[in-house]
Scaffold this motif. Sequence first.
Motif, PDB file in Angstrom:
ATOM      1  N   CYS A 122       0.815  -1.218   0.000  1.00  0.00           N
ATOM      2  CA  CYS A 122       0.000   0.000   0.000  1.00  0.00           C
ATOM      3  C   CYS A 122       0.849   1.268   0.000  1.00  0.00           C
ATOM      4  O   CYS A 122       1.963   1.294   0.515  1.00  0.00           O
ATOM      5  CB  CYS A 122      -0.936   0.010   1.208  1.00  0.00           C
ATOM      6  SG  CYS A 122      -2.210  -1.227   1.067  1.00  0.00           S
ATOM      7  N   ASP A 123       0.291   2.339  -0.589  1.00  0.00           N
ATOM      8  CA  ASP A 123       0.918   3.653  -0.514  1.00  0.00           C
ATOM      9  C   ASP A 123       0.452   4.383   0.739  1.00  0.00           C
ATOM     10  O   ASP A 123       1.212   5.059   1.400  1.00  0.00           O
ATOM     11  CB  ASP A 123       0.523   4.507  -1.728  1.00  0.00           C
ATOM     12  CG  ASP A 123       0.940   3.852  -3.030  1.00  0.00           C
ATOM     13  OD1 ASP A 123       2.016   3.225  -3.037  1.00  0.00           O
ATOM     14  OD2 ASP A 123       0.181   3.950  -4.012  1.00  0.00           O
ATOM     15  N   ARG A 124      -0.832   4.239   1.021  1.00  0.00           N
ATOM     16  CA  ARG A 124      -1.430   4.970   2.108  1.00  0.00           C
ATOM     17  C   ARG A 124      -2.397   4.025   2.807  1.00  0.00           C
ATOM     18  O   ARG A 124      -2.936   3.115   2.184  1.00  0.00           O
ATOM     19  CB  ARG A 124      -2.195   6.179   1.558  1.00  0.00           C
ATOM     20  CG  ARG A 124      -2.203   7.400   2.413  1.00  0.00           C
ATOM     21  CD  ARG A 124      -2.323   8.665   1.548  1.00  0.00           C
ATOM     22  NE  ARG A 124      -3.332   8.501   0.495  1.00  0.00           N
ATOM     23  CZ  ARG A 124      -4.648   8.585   0.720  1.00  0.00           C
ATOM     24  NH1 ARG A 124      -5.112   8.834   1.921  1.00  0.00           N
ATOM     25  NH2 ARG A 124      -5.494   8.433  -0.269  1.00  0.00           N
ATOM     26  N   VAL A 125      -2.611   4.221   4.102  1.00  0.00           N
ATOM     27  CA  VAL A 125      -3.413   3.274   4.867  1.00  0.00           C
ATOM     28  C   VAL A 125      -4.478   3.996   5.679  1.00  0.00           C
ATOM     29  O   VAL A 125      -4.209   5.049   6.260  1.00  0.00           O
ATOM     30  CB  VAL A 125      -2.535   2.458   5.846  1.00  0.00           C
ATOM     31  CG1 VAL A 125      -3.326   1.308   6.421  1.00  0.00           C
ATOM     32  CG2 VAL A 125      -1.288   1.958   5.172  1.00  0.00           C
ATOM     33  N   ASN A 126      -5.674   3.420   5.724  1.00  0.00           N
ATOM     34  CA  ASN A 126      -6.713   3.857   6.652  1.00  0.00           C
ATOM     35  C   ASN A 126      -6.949   2.726   7.636  1.00  0.00           C
ATOM     36  O   ASN A 126      -7.180   1.595   7.228  1.00  0.00           O
ATOM     37  CB  ASN A 126      -8.017   4.129   5.913  1.00  0.00           C
ATOM     38  CG  ASN A 126      -7.883   5.305   4.983  1.00  0.00           C
ATOM     39  OD1 ASN A 126      -7.984   6.442   5.399  1.00  0.00           O
ATOM     40  ND2 ASN A 126      -7.621   5.035   3.715  1.00  0.00           N
ATOM     41  N   VAL A 127      -6.892   3.030   8.926  1.00  0.00           N
ATOM     42  CA  VAL A 127      -7.145   2.003   9.925  1.00  0.00           C
ATOM     43  C   VAL A 127      -8.563   2.189  10.444  1.00  0.00           C
ATOM     44  O   VAL A 127      -8.947   3.291  10.830  1.00  0.00           O
ATOM     45  CB  VAL A 127      -6.141   2.104  11.090  1.00  0.00           C
ATOM     46  CG1 VAL A 127      -6.396   0.983  12.092  1.00  0.00           C
ATOM     47  CG2 VAL A 127      -4.727   2.046  10.576  1.00  0.00           C
ATOM     48  N   MET A 128      -9.342   1.105  10.419  1.00  0.00           N
ATOM     49  CA  MET A 128     -10.730   1.194  10.895  1.00  0.00           C
ATOM     50  C   MET A 128     -10.886   0.475  12.220  1.00  0.00           C
ATOM     51  O   MET A 128     -10.285  -0.572  12.446  1.00  0.00           O
ATOM     52  CB  MET A 128     -11.685   0.557   9.885  1.00  0.00           C
ATOM     53  CG  MET A 128     -12.103   1.478   8.770  1.00  0.00           C
ATOM     54  SD  MET A 128     -13.407   0.756   7.760  1.00  0.00           S
ATOM     55  CE  MET A 128     -14.864   1.193   8.698  1.00  0.00           C
ATOM     56  N   TYR A 129     -11.695   1.046  13.098  1.00  0.00           N
ATOM     57  CA  TYR A 129     -12.063   0.357  14.325  1.00  0.00           C
ATOM     58  C   TYR A 129     -13.540   0.613  14.590  1.00  0.00           C
ATOM     59  O   TYR A 129     -13.960   1.771  14.695  1.00  0.00           O
ATOM     60  CB  TYR A 129     -11.225   0.850  15.514  1.00  0.00           C
ATOM     61  CG  TYR A 129     -11.511   0.084  16.785  1.00  0.00           C
ATOM     62  CD1 TYR A 129     -10.971  -1.178  16.974  1.00  0.00           C
ATOM     63  CD2 TYR A 129     -12.348   0.610  17.768  1.00  0.00           C
ATOM     64  CE1 TYR A 129     -11.243  -1.899  18.117  1.00  0.00           C
ATOM     65  CE2 TYR A 129     -12.633  -0.111  18.909  1.00  0.00           C
ATOM     66  CZ  TYR A 129     -12.084  -1.364  19.088  1.00  0.00           C
ATOM     67  OH  TYR A 129     -12.354  -2.089  20.211  1.00  0.00           O
ATOM     68  N   LEU A 130     -14.329  -0.442  14.664  1.00  0.00           N
ATOM     69  CA  LEU A 130     -15.738  -0.349  15.014  1.00  0.00           C
ATOM     70  C   LEU A 130     -16.474   0.717  14.196  1.00  0.00           C
ATOM     71  O   LEU A 130     -17.117   1.601  14.736  1.00  0.00           O
ATOM     72  CB  LEU A 130     -15.861  -0.048  16.510  1.00  0.00           C
ATOM     73  CG  LEU A 130     -17.131  -0.573  17.199  1.00  0.00           C
ATOM     74  CD1 LEU A 130     -17.258  -2.070  16.983  1.00  0.00           C
ATOM     75  CD2 LEU A 130     -17.083  -0.272  18.673  1.00  0.00           C
ATOM     76  N   GLY A 131     -16.354   0.612  12.878  1.00  0.00           N
ATOM     77  CA  GLY A 131     -17.133   1.479  12.011  1.00  0.00           C
ATOM     78  C   GLY A 131     -16.555   2.851  11.762  1.00  0.00           C
ATOM     79  O   GLY A 131     -17.158   3.646  11.056  1.00  0.00           O
ATOM     80  N   GLU A 132     -15.392   3.138  12.346  1.00  0.00           N
ATOM     81  CA  GLU A 132     -14.807   4.458  12.128  1.00  0.00           C
ATOM     82  C   GLU A 132     -13.378   4.323  11.617  1.00  0.00           C
ATOM     83  O   GLU A 132     -12.673   3.382  11.994  1.00  0.00           O
ATOM     84  CB  GLU A 132     -14.770   5.238  13.453  1.00  0.00           C
ATOM     85  CG  GLU A 132     -16.130   5.617  13.981  1.00  0.00           C
ATOM     86  CD  GLU A 132     -16.026   6.332  15.318  1.00  0.00           C
ATOM     87  OE1 GLU A 132     -15.032   6.101  16.026  1.00  0.00           O
ATOM     88  OE2 GLU A 132     -16.933   7.113  15.630  1.00  0.00           O
ATOM     89  N   VAL A 133     -12.959   5.278  10.780  1.00  0.00           N
ATOM     90  CA  VAL A 133     -11.541   5.338  10.439  1.00  0.00           C
ATOM     91  C   VAL A 133     -10.871   6.122  11.553  1.00  0.00           C
ATOM     92  O   VAL A 133     -11.257   7.244  11.860  1.00  0.00           O
ATOM     93  CB  VAL A 133     -11.325   6.034   9.082  1.00  0.00           C
ATOM     94  CG1 VAL A 133      -9.843   6.229   8.834  1.00  0.00           C
ATOM     95  CG2 VAL A 133     -11.931   5.213   7.968  1.00  0.00           C
TER      96      VAL A 133
END
Lengths: 334, 385
Positions: B239-250
């Motif tokens: 990946c170039d960029r990452v979004n981390v999600m937890y319980l429905g939210e980034v």
Amino acid sequence: MATTTGSDTDSRTESDAQAVESDPEQPAANVGWRYTVSQVRRDPTALAGLGIIGVATLVAVIAFLDQTVLPMFGIEQYAIAQAVWMSPNAEVAPQLLPPAWTTNVFGEGTWAHPLGTDDRGRDILARVFYGTRIAISVGVIATTIALVAGTVVGSVAGYYGGRIDDVLMRAVETLYAIPFLVLVIVFMVAFGRDLTFAMIGVGIANIPTFARLIRSRVLSVREEDYIEAARAAGVRDRNIIFRHVIPNSFAPVLVQATLQIGVAILIVAGLSFLGFGAQPPTPSWGQMLSQSRDYMLPDPWFSIWPGLAILITVVGFNLLGDGLRDALDPRINN
Amino acid sequence: MSEPLLTVENLKTQFFTEEGTVRAVDGVNFEVNEGELVGLVGESGAGKSVAAQSIMRLVEEPGRIVDGTVTFDGKKLVDIEETPDGRMEESDEMLSNREMREQVRGREIAIVFQDPMESLNPVFKVGAQLREFIELNRGVNESEAKTIAVDMLREVGIPEPEARYDDYPHEFSGGMRQRVLIAMALACEPRLIIADEPTTALDVTVEGQILDLVSDLQERYDTAFLWVTHDMGVVAEICDRVNVMYLGEVIEEAEVDDLFHDTKHPYTEALLRSMPRPDRSVESLDPIKGVMPEAINPPSGCRFHTRCPEAREACKEFHPEYQDVSDADEAPHAVSCIKYERVGYEDSDPLQTEATGAFAGGLADMRGDDDGRDPAGVPGGEADE
């Protein structure tokens, strides 16, 4: 399986290819017609069923030519029958003769009428022969009507779910709630007593069987990933139902259809017995049974022959249906 | 950079079940630029797959997209607005189902699903399925589509594509089926491919091959990818960029190097501590304690406070703002944690939770083993080969 060890194969795909060949989870191809046919060919009872159906179909085709096709070209009805043997409607012999090898109160059997004659002196063999055509065509056509309508209704209901499902399946269950014979007879009284309406009536009355069967399969098939993949690929619902959902839900329907042909033959024979369906003098097995019931004690053979014809044909379809079920059911893998 | 290819703003998808409303995706924001490989990471149940499905509007009953905007190349795939009388309704700009089907799905955005074993229709030949897909989305005739299909099979490394064209899906291995699905996704030259855990069902050797293939093809076709996964190793790899999600939210978004080496959110930190890393040696891995709470009744305040090792009383009360915390000369790095806000985190008392180690030692140790099953920390080291 095609071998995948070409010289241009690079190393990483070669490991994939080996994985295919050594994968114990995957049995040999068990989809497609070729597999089904090979399974049926190994099953002697299914082959027997297929044989019976084959003979009956051949007889029906000859009868169809003789009764319907040739008259279109200006040739007299039953011309073939008369050339080879005798017309099923010809009244030529003493009445109620027994088969050739027996005697009864009406006289002695003769080889001119091997299975005997009916209450009007018509040859029973010829009538049973020509009755095959009605039995087979009625079974096949009535079942086709039920199959097509039931499959469409059931798969649409199962695929969309929700309100569409409720409306369609409640309508189907309404049909299911009415006793079968009553439904068909009411239909025939309303529209007409002849064979066409017998077939349509039996077809409609059988819709629930197929609709419910395919719906239950569709409910699980529609959750498969390849259905969602098809939706994600922009395939329209109609094509998803007809190209992806129905082909994957069809095996039990095919088995049911084969069995249902036998049932439809029985029902139409029953209707003819009650006076609905084929009208005299058209030879049909049910109607022969109906005529014979007054003579059962003095001449039981009159009822036995058409009864035997119905029995053998229905057994034939049942044997093939069972064989198909074994071949198509993934749980039975031998 | 110019306008992003895909913009997701405040996306909310909820499932209306008998037990209550499951807020599977609850106000998610992220972007994917042209030709970029963006990761969407999280534990099982974080809502990442639902977010991916929502972009394509493939969410099924009882689920529904209730709020938010998804813009793709100027087109509103999802656009839900509040009407003057207070109801949430689709705006006029939002694409109809028919436009979605004919213009977007397969043609502009393609999806590669998790399980390659299940994503091909078992009753049709592989080639026929690929061909049908190409015919449908590129408007070419059957023989042209077949040529393209065979070319694509060769492109993704299927040996003897002409012969394999007439095979059924069960005659392919898992890795080869995933190659076919990637071929299918690429065949119509979409501008974005959503890959929903495409390598999860594969063993690590095949996974490595597929990742190589994807990076290769991505360079050649310059397709943007949204890569949904729970595997930090895969993220680091491609990946170039990452979004981390937890319980429905980034909860955190950064360039991949920043995320690994300048981790801001305690959850991301915990996630990284729970997997083996080639750049650090540790005595033992440190799993995240507990399981993710139900999305029906998410915890108050910060949703991670029940499991956060750094949780304080204030975390229970304040829902942290999702904001960019990078310095002006750095790449953007967004995070939602009240450590980076001035709402009194420093003055607040530490919370008494299992994760903060405030329970009696014996209990915490006993529970520790069970919690080691936590799916968040699937070993990711092998992807670094």
